[in-house]
Scaffold this motif. Structure first.
Motif, PDB file in Angstrom:
ATOM      1  N   TYR A 137      24.587   3.044 -39.270  1.00 45.86           N
ATOM      2  CA  TYR A 137      23.809   4.142 -38.725  1.00 45.86           C
ATOM      3  C   TYR A 137      24.423   5.468 -39.138  1.00 45.86           C
ATOM      4  CZ  TYR A 137      21.862   0.615 -35.571  1.00 45.86           C
ATOM      5  OH  TYR A 137      21.239  -0.496 -35.061  1.00 45.86           O
ATOM      6  N   HIS A 173      15.684  -9.312 -34.108  1.00 43.60           N
ATOM      7  CA  HIS A 173      16.072  -7.922 -33.891  1.00 43.60           C
ATOM      8  C   HIS A 173      17.480  -7.664 -34.407  1.00 43.60           C
ATOM      9  CE1 HIS A 173      16.504  -3.977 -32.135  1.00 43.60           C
ATOM     10  NE2 HIS A 173      15.217  -4.012 -31.802  1.00 43.60           N
ATOM     11  N   GLU A 174      17.622  -6.581 -35.171  1.00 45.59           N
ATOM     12  CA  GLU A 174      18.917  -6.289 -35.792  1.00 45.59           C
ATOM     13  C   GLU A 174      20.029  -6.016 -34.779  1.00 45.59           C
ATOM     14  OE1 GLU A 174      16.755  -2.278 -35.625  1.00 45.59           O
ATOM     15  OE2 GLU A 174      16.232  -4.347 -36.139  1.00 45.59           O
ATOM     16  N   ARG A 175      19.675  -5.492 -33.617  1.00 43.04           N
ATOM     17  CA  ARG A 175      20.725  -5.209 -32.619  1.00 43.04           C
ATOM     18  C   ARG A 175      21.286  -6.489 -32.015  1.00 43.04           C
ATOM     19  NH1 ARG A 175      18.985   0.422 -29.625  1.00 43.04           N
ATOM     20  NH2 ARG A 175      18.760   1.602 -31.549  1.00 43.04           N
ATOM     21  N   TRP A 192      25.168  -7.592 -32.419  1.00 42.99           N
ATOM     22  CA  TRP A 192      26.016  -7.980 -31.297  1.00 42.99           C
ATOM     23  C   TRP A 192      26.536  -9.401 -31.446  1.00 42.99           C
ATOM     24  CZ3 TRP A 192      28.861  -5.766 -27.806  1.00 42.99           C
ATOM     25  CH2 TRP A 192      28.636  -4.419 -27.517  1.00 42.99           C
TER      26      TRP A 192
END
Length: 200
Positions: free
Chosen positions: A13, A168-170, A174
């Protein structure tokens, strides 16, 4: 109080600065440790000193606490969460106030560590939260709670390794984080390599 936000950039990011949330006219104000309280208000600790870098502490006893809240916010009677059942604590992972979410998760973790957690009641609720919550933030709450009670460790981290393929990338990020914290088993390393092309 600054607002920063993250813009996806490949597998990482870039941080951006948003609009300031709170402004002060005191040049010696050094706000830190912004926390949400049980009442839904925001609490900010202030170390009030002229040297904001801390190289020279001129006013060591100057700390203050500020409370920011919408007009009309009432102070609720905060329940003792330690008196709640395992089921109730697991259900609190969906609470709108993150204070309840975090404290309930800590108590679940403590009970799990002492062998006093009813996993047959708690785990289905947390998996349901993780799989079917309406937002990624709430899905992650379920994931973090499952990690806190060591449910993602079972069967050589099979469930956690499967999360490397989540949509989902998050969740995938994690999963990498938690596997690395646990000194990822050999079975996870191939998944890391396979995911590299998708998330780099």
């Amino acid at each position: 109080v600054l607002i920063d936000y993250m813009v996806p950039n490949g597998s990482s990011y870039i941080g951006k600065h948003g609009a300031d949330f709170v402004l002060t006219n005191d040049l010696a104000w050094v706000g830190f440790s912004v926390e949400v309280g049980a009442d839904g208000a925001i609490y900010i600790l202030d170390w009030h000193d002229q040297d904001i870098c801390g190289n020279s502490v001129r006013f060591p006893n100057s700390a203050r606490v500020y409370r920011l809240a919408p007009k009309g916010l009432k102070n609720p009677q905060v329940a003792d969460l330690r008196k709640r059942s395992d089921k109730q604590l697991a259900e609190l992972q969906m609470h709108k106030n993150d204070w309840y979410v975090k404290h309930a998760r800590i108590i679940l973790q403590e009970r799990a560590a002492k062998g006093k957690l009813n996993r047959q009641v708690v785990e289905p609720i947390l998996w349901e939260t993780f799989k079917n919550a309406s937002t990624i933030g709430k899905r992650l709450r379920g994931m973090w709670a499952l990690h806190a009670i060591a449910s993602l460790k079972s069967n050589s981290y099979t469930a956690l390794i499967k999360l490397l393929d989540d949509e989902h990338e998050r969740v995938r990020a994690w999963a990498v984080q938690l596997l690395c914290e646990e000194k990822a088993p050999e079975a996870a390393l191939k998944k890391f390599k396979d995911a590299n092309g998708k998330d780099q």
